[in-house]
Write a protein that holds these residues in place. Structure first.
Motif, short mmCIF file in Angstrom:
data_model
loop_
_atom_site.label_atom_id
_atom_site.label_comp_id
_atom_site.label_asym_id
_atom_site.label_seq_id
_atom_site.Cartn_x
_atom_site.Cartn_y
_atom_site.Cartn_z
N LYS A 4 0.66 -0.85 0.33
CA LYS A 4 0.42 0.10 0.11
C LYS A 4 0.79 0.96 -0.08
CE LYS A 4 -3.85 -1.97 2.64
NZ LYS A 4 -5.28 -1.61 2.16
N ARG A 27 2.40 7.02 6.71
CA ARG A 27 0.80 5.99 6.89
C ARG A 27 0.76 5.75 8.74
NH1 ARG A 27 -0.22 -0.12 6.32
NH2 ARG A 27 -2.56 -0.26 6.36
N ASP A 69 -5.05 4.85 5.66
CA ASP A 69 -5.10 5.02 4.04
C ASP A 69 -6.17 5.48 3.30
OD1 ASP A 69 -3.15 2.77 4.41
OD2 ASP A 69 -4.19 1.80 4.14
#
Length: 79
Positions: A4, A27, A69
Protein backbone atom coordinates in the motif's frame (compact mmCIF):
# COMPACT_ATOMS: atom_id res chain seq x y z
CA UNK A 1 1.71 -8.90 -2.90
CA UNK A 2 1.64 -5.18 -3.65
CA UNK A 3 2.47 -2.72 -0.93
CA UNK A 4 0.00 0.00 0.00
CA UNK A 5 1.18 3.56 -0.53
CA UNK A 6 2.71 4.70 2.73
CA UNK A 7 3.03 8.40 1.94
CA UNK A 8 6.80 8.34 2.30
CA UNK A 9 8.59 9.52 5.42
CA UNK A 10 6.53 11.55 7.90
CA UNK A 11 9.44 13.75 8.92
CA UNK A 12 12.11 13.39 6.26
CA UNK A 13 15.65 14.25 7.24
CA UNK A 14 18.50 14.14 4.75
CA UNK A 15 20.80 11.34 5.81
CA UNK A 16 23.46 10.42 3.27
CA UNK A 17 25.14 7.94 5.59
CA UNK A 18 21.96 5.91 6.40
CA UNK A 19 19.31 6.71 3.75
CA UNK A 20 17.19 3.69 4.70
CA UNK A 21 16.58 5.11 8.20
CA UNK A 22 14.26 8.02 7.64
CA UNK A 23 11.81 7.64 10.52
CA UNK A 24 8.21 6.49 10.47
CA UNK A 25 6.07 6.56 7.38
CA UNK A 26 3.29 9.06 6.90
CA UNK A 27 0.87 6.11 7.07
CA UNK A 28 2.14 5.17 10.54
CA UNK A 29 1.98 8.80 11.64
CA UNK A 30 -1.62 9.15 10.44
CA UNK A 31 -2.55 5.89 12.21
CA UNK A 32 -0.98 7.14 15.45
CA UNK A 33 -2.96 10.37 15.18
CA UNK A 34 -6.20 8.45 14.60
CA UNK A 35 -5.46 6.35 17.69
CA UNK A 36 -4.73 9.49 19.72
CA UNK A 37 -8.05 10.96 18.61
CA UNK A 38 -9.89 7.81 19.61
CA UNK A 39 -8.21 7.87 23.00
CA UNK A 40 -9.12 11.54 23.48
CA UNK A 41 -12.74 10.79 22.56
CA UNK A 42 -12.89 7.90 25.02
CA UNK A 43 -11.29 10.04 27.73
CA UNK A 44 -13.79 12.86 27.27
CA UNK A 45 -16.84 10.59 27.18
CA UNK A 46 -15.72 8.55 30.16
CA UNK A 47 -15.70 4.86 29.15
CA UNK A 48 -13.66 2.63 31.38
CA UNK A 49 -10.34 1.16 30.32
CA UNK A 50 -12.10 -2.17 29.76
CA UNK A 51 -14.64 -0.57 27.42
CA UNK A 52 -11.80 1.06 25.49
CA UNK A 53 -10.00 -2.27 25.20
CA UNK A 54 -13.20 -3.96 24.04
CA UNK A 55 -13.62 -1.31 21.34
CA UNK A 56 -10.03 -1.77 20.19
CA UNK A 57 -10.35 -5.56 20.14
CA UNK A 58 -13.54 -5.29 18.10
CA UNK A 59 -12.30 -2.78 15.52
CA UNK A 60 -8.58 -3.12 16.01
CA UNK A 61 -5.56 -1.67 14.36
CA UNK A 62 -6.77 -2.78 10.93
CA UNK A 63 -9.60 -0.24 11.13
CA UNK A 64 -7.19 2.50 12.23
CA UNK A 65 -4.89 1.75 9.28
CA UNK A 66 -7.86 1.82 6.90
CA UNK A 67 -8.52 5.38 8.09
CA UNK A 68 -4.83 6.23 7.57
CA UNK A 69 -4.98 4.69 4.08
CA UNK A 70 -8.03 6.83 3.27
CA UNK A 71 -6.14 9.92 4.44
CA UNK A 72 -3.21 9.10 2.14
CA UNK A 73 -5.58 8.44 -0.77
CA UNK A 74 -7.27 11.80 -0.17
CA UNK A 75 -3.90 13.56 -0.33
CA UNK A 76 -3.19 11.99 -3.72
CA UNK A 77 -6.32 13.47 -5.32
CA UNK A 78 -5.70 16.98 -4.01
CA UNK A 79 -4.14 19.49 -6.45
Amino acid sequence: MTMKPNGGPAFPVPNDQYPQFNGMTLRDYFAAQVLAGIEADFSSSGPSWFEQLSWFEQYGAAWIYRVADAMIAAREVQP
